[in-house]
Motif scaffolding. Structure first.
Motif: not given
Length: 213
Positions: A178-180, A17-21, A143-151
């Protein structure tokens, strides 16, 4: 019901759900969920027809079954949403799709073409009536360079961010990149899957959304 299976399916849904790809399709886990759902549905049917019918027990089992159905359906819907939004891209780059999804994106692309033809392309001259330019723009990847937070769920040490810097991945740490940057780490989870996901590396949350536990 297997608690680990339920938790693994929930994690699968959250990541997708939260991954851009579109992430690689988890065939084994999805098939295992379908088998469990069929098995539990048959058990509930047998219980209803038996003399040892227990309303409370049945209700609890139905609630567990509904949770599993919800996570599985949500996982598949999340994938279809991304496939439809980038159908021209996934029509060619379909390595992460299941066989059913490959067939779906093919039919979806045909439906889009037919819709445009019937709506306005048939009214234009031959030189203008083409979707090639539009199709090329639709082939743009997510856009795999979308900014994400990670735990971080498991300590693994330093991870390269670029050619000159790294970041320490320590359990419990919340990081934003970025997600990438995390893509390969997320896919590592898939390599250790054997019946259920017994290791979760990073759970992603888009900027502004709460990070799942």
């Amino acid at each position: 019901m297997n608690t680990e299976l339920l938790q693994s399916t929930r994690q699968l849904f959250v990541r997708e759900r939260l991954a851009p790809e579109v992430l690689p399709y988890e065939t084994e886990l999805v098939e295992q969920c379908m088998e469990v759902i069929t098995e539990k549905e048959n058990e509930l049917l047998e219980q209803e027809n038996s003399s040892e019918f227990d309303v409370l027990s049945r209700t609890l089992k139905e609630m567990e079954l509904d949770r599993l159905r919800y996570f599985l359906k949500s996982y598949l819907r999340a994938r279809l949403y991304k496939i439809e939004n980038h159908h021209a891209y996934y029509l060619e780059e379909h390595g992460a799709l299941s066989l059913q999804e490959k067939e779906y994106v093919r039919k979806f692309a045909q439906a889009v073409q037919t819709h445009f033809d019937d709506s306005f392309l048939n009214l234009l001259d031959e030189n203008t009536a083409s979707l090639e330019n539009v199709r090329e723009s639709l082939k743009a990847p997510p856009k795999v360079d979308s900014f994400c937070f990670g735990l971080v769920k498991e300590t693994v040490g330093s991870v390269p961010v670029d050619d000159t810097s790294t970041i320490e991945m320590v359990e419990g740490r919340i990081i934003g990149f970025p997600f990438v940057i995390f893509r390969e780490l997320l896919l590592e989870v898939r390599k250790v899957y054997q019946g259920h996901l017994h290791r979760t590396f990073v759970v992603y949350a888009k900027q502004g959304l709460p990070i799942p536990e």
